[in-house]
Design a protein around this motif. Structure first.
Motif, mmCIF file in Angstrom:
data_model
loop_
_atom_site.group_PDB
_atom_site.id
_atom_site.type_symbol
_atom_site.label_atom_id
_atom_site.label_comp_id
_atom_site.label_asym_id
_atom_site.label_seq_id
_atom_site.Cartn_x
_atom_site.Cartn_y
_atom_site.Cartn_z
ATOM 1 N N LEU A 30 0.855 -1.183 0.000
ATOM 2 C CA LEU A 30 0.000 0.000 0.000
ATOM 3 C C LEU A 30 0.890 1.231 0.000
ATOM 4 O O LEU A 30 1.745 1.385 0.874
ATOM 5 N N LEU A 31 0.700 2.100 -0.973
ATOM 6 C CA LEU A 31 1.410 3.371 -1.032
ATOM 7 C C LEU A 31 0.449 4.472 -0.607
ATOM 8 O O LEU A 31 -0.598 4.666 -1.228
ATOM 9 N N VAL A 32 0.794 5.168 0.462
ATOM 10 C CA VAL A 32 -0.039 6.258 0.972
ATOM 11 C C VAL A 32 0.600 7.587 0.578
ATOM 12 O O VAL A 32 1.744 7.869 0.956
ATOM 13 N N ASP A 33 -0.126 8.388 -0.180
ATOM 14 C CA ASP A 33 0.337 9.719 -0.554
ATOM 15 C C ASP A 33 -0.185 10.703 0.483
ATOM 16 O O ASP A 33 -1.368 11.032 0.502
ATOM 17 N N GLY A 34 0.704 11.160 1.357
ATOM 18 C CA GLY A 34 0.327 12.110 2.387
ATOM 19 C C GLY A 34 0.794 13.514 2.097
ATOM 20 O O GLY A 34 0.814 14.373 2.988
ATOM 21 N N ASP A 35 1.167 13.768 0.852
ATOM 22 C CA ASP A 35 1.659 15.077 0.431
ATOM 23 C C ASP A 35 0.553 15.789 -0.331
ATOM 24 O O ASP A 35 -0.055 15.214 -1.240
ATOM 25 N N GLU A 36 0.282 17.042 0.021
ATOM 26 C CA GLU A 36 -0.775 17.796 -0.651
ATOM 27 C C GLU A 36 -0.499 17.978 -2.141
ATOM 28 O O GLU A 36 -1.428 18.190 -2.931
ATOM 29 N N GLN A 37 0.755 17.870 -2.563
ATOM 30 C CA GLN A 37 1.070 17.988 -3.985
ATOM 31 C C GLN A 37 0.653 16.747 -4.764
ATOM 32 O O GLN A 37 0.582 16.778 -5.999
ATOM 33 N N ALA A 38 0.421 15.633 -4.044
ATOM 34 C CA ALA A 38 -0.101 14.387 -4.647
ATOM 35 C C ALA A 38 0.775 13.851 -5.762
ATOM 36 O O ALA A 38 0.282 13.273 -6.743
ATOM 37 N N THR A 39 2.080 13.982 -5.616
ATOM 38 C CA THR A 39 2.992 13.511 -6.664
ATOM 39 C C THR A 39 2.988 11.999 -6.782
ATOM 40 O O THR A 39 3.059 11.446 -7.888
ATOM 41 N N ALA A 40 2.913 11.299 -5.661
ATOM 42 C CA ALA A 40 2.908 9.836 -5.705
ATOM 43 C C ALA A 40 1.649 9.304 -6.384
ATOM 44 O O ALA A 40 1.696 8.316 -7.124
ATOM 45 N N ILE A 41 0.509 9.958 -6.141
ATOM 46 C CA ILE A 41 -0.726 9.567 -6.815
ATOM 47 C C ILE A 41 -0.616 9.848 -8.310
ATOM 48 O O ILE A 41 -1.029 9.030 -9.148
ATOM 49 N N GLY A 42 -0.064 10.993 -8.671
ATOM 50 C CA GLY A 42 0.129 11.323 -10.082
ATOM 51 C C GLY A 42 1.027 10.315 -10.765
ATOM 52 O O GLY A 42 0.770 9.888 -11.904
ATOM 53 N N PHE A 43 2.096 9.912 -10.078
ATOM 54 C CA PHE A 43 2.994 8.889 -10.626
ATOM 55 C C PHE A 43 2.240 7.578 -10.824
ATOM 56 O O PHE A 43 2.404 6.908 -11.853
ATOM 57 N N THR A 44 1.421 7.211 -9.850
ATOM 58 C CA THR A 44 0.677 5.953 -9.937
ATOM 59 C C THR A 44 -0.302 5.975 -11.097
ATOM 60 O O THR A 44 -0.479 4.961 -11.798
ATOM 61 N N GLU A 45 -0.942 7.119 -11.338
ATOM 62 C CA GLU A 45 -1.856 7.238 -12.478
ATOM 63 C C GLU A 45 -1.094 7.078 -13.788
ATOM 64 O O GLU A 45 -1.556 6.388 -14.715
ATOM 65 N N PRO A 95 -3.179 -4.103 8.322
ATOM 66 C CA PRO A 95 -3.252 -5.564 8.410
ATOM 67 C C PRO A 95 -3.540 -6.258 7.082
ATOM 68 O O PRO A 95 -3.310 -7.470 6.948
ATOM 69 N N LYS A 96 -4.032 -5.522 6.087
ATOM 70 C CA LYS A 96 -4.360 -6.107 4.789
ATOM 71 C C LYS A 96 -3.146 -6.179 3.854
ATOM 72 O O LYS A 96 -3.241 -6.770 2.772
ATOM 73 N N TYR A 97 -2.042 -5.569 4.256
ATOM 74 C CA TYR A 97 -0.880 -5.468 3.376
ATOM 75 C C TYR A 97 0.382 -5.943 4.087
ATOM 76 O O TYR A 97 0.507 -5.833 5.312
ATOM 77 N N ALA A 98 1.326 -6.435 3.286
ATOM 78 C CA ALA A 98 2.618 -6.834 3.847
ATOM 79 C C ALA A 98 3.456 -5.606 4.180
ATOM 80 O O ALA A 98 4.186 -5.596 5.177
ATOM 81 N N ASP A 99 3.360 -4.594 3.333
ATOM 82 C CA ASP A 99 4.135 -3.364 3.533
ATOM 83 C C ASP A 99 3.275 -2.151 3.224
ATOM 84 O O ASP A 99 2.477 -2.165 2.272
ATOM 85 N N VAL A 100 3.457 -1.100 4.015
ATOM 86 C CA VAL A 100 2.829 0.196 3.761
ATOM 87 C C VAL A 100 3.952 1.225 3.642
ATOM 88 O O VAL A 100 4.813 1.319 4.522
ATOM 89 N N VAL A 101 3.960 1.976 2.546
ATOM 90 C CA VAL A 101 4.944 3.043 2.336
ATOM 91 C C VAL A 101 4.189 4.357 2.312
ATOM 92 O O VAL A 101 3.280 4.550 1.493
ATOM 93 N N ILE A 102 4.541 5.266 3.226
ATOM 94 C CA ILE A 102 3.858 6.560 3.342
ATOM 95 C C ILE A 102 4.812 7.667 2.892
ATOM 96 O O ILE A 102 5.909 7.824 3.442
ATOM 97 N N ASP A 103 4.378 8.423 1.904
ATOM 98 C CA ASP A 103 5.147 9.564 1.396
ATOM 99 C C ASP A 103 4.518 10.842 1.933
ATOM 100 O O ASP A 103 3.340 11.108 1.678
ATOM 101 N N VAL A 104 5.274 11.616 2.700
ATOM 102 C CA VAL A 104 4.744 12.857 3.261
ATOM 103 C C VAL A 104 5.574 14.047 2.793
ATOM 104 O O VAL A 104 6.743 13.916 2.447
ATOM 105 N N GLY A 105 4.941 15.213 2.768
ATOM 106 C CA GLY A 105 5.560 16.415 2.228
ATOM 107 C C GLY A 105 6.739 16.924 3.051
ATOM 108 O O GLY A 105 6.963 16.508 4.188
#
Length: 211
Positions: free
Chosen positions: A33-48, A78-88
């Motif tokens: 699970l990749l969590v984009d916690g940055d208001e710029q939403a760069t990780a979400i944009g990359f994923t798209e 608990p649903k994922y093996a790894d969670v990566v959180i990107d914050v601003g």
């Protein structure tokens, strides 16, 4: 494992490392699970972009901010093996919330004076977070390191003395492979032709972080 990639200093390459680490774990067969916690939403944009290019990203991505990072990450983890959180790159509620639920925070720092001077700020946040989350491991790594010269060594020595932080001797060099791969929605591990040094450096970091 819950990993936060964060720093109070902007422009240090947090999102680039976050998406590359998420993809590296996914390529190893992990549910990520990749969590984009940055208001710029760069990780979400990359994923798209990655989804457009490859058909599917290979991991799940969500956008969360502020206290929602703490509450929803606890529910989703608990649903994922790894969670990566990107914050601003600021002292935000999102960064503080992420530190309270993380197993590890990875702090990228470039070997430049302003970046090194700012390390005390994130170290202070780590100390505060440990009052709530006493299992928090905090590791710092050189990112966009110089190909040669004394700056890397001087920066490594300074970071090794940072209070409460663990220096990882797995620097990531300033390599065109990272922006080139990102432009196609890919990790350096998926780039063709592959940059062997970039791939080796990323693999070494993955091994050091996900212990």
């Amino acid at each position: 494992m819950i990993l936060v990639v964060g720093n109070t200093k902007g422009g240090v390459g947090k999102t680039t490392l976050a998406v590359n680490l998420a993809i590296a774990r996914a390529l190893d067969g992990r549910d990520v699970l990749l969590v984009d916690g940055d208001e710029q939403a760069t990780a979400i944009g990359f994923t798209e972009l990655r989804t457009e290019q490859l058909g599917r990203p290979g991991y799940t991505a969500v956008s969360l901010h502020g206290a929602a990072i703490r509450t929803q990450t606890r529910q989703l983890a608990p649903k994922y093996a790894d969670v990566v959180i990107d914050v601003g790159g600021r002292d935000t509620g999102s960064l503080r919330a992420a530190l309270t639920v993380a197993d590890t925070v990875l702090i990228p720092v470039q070997p430049r004076s302003f970046d090194l001077w700012a390390i005390d700020n994130i170290a202070a946040l780590v100390r505060e977070a440990r009052e709530i989350n006493d299992r928090l491991r905090a590791v710092v790594v050189l990112n966009a390191a110089d190909a040669q010269g004394a700056d890397n060594d001087a920066a490594a020595e300074a970071l090794g003395e940072a209070d409460g932080l663990e220096y990882l001797p797995t620097p990531i060099g300033r390599r065109k492979a990272f922006p080139n791969a990102a432009a196609g929605g890919r990790s350096v591990l998926e780039l063709t032709p592959r940059d062997p040094k970039a791939a080796q450096e990323l693999a070494a970091m993955v091994k050091a972080v996900f212990v």
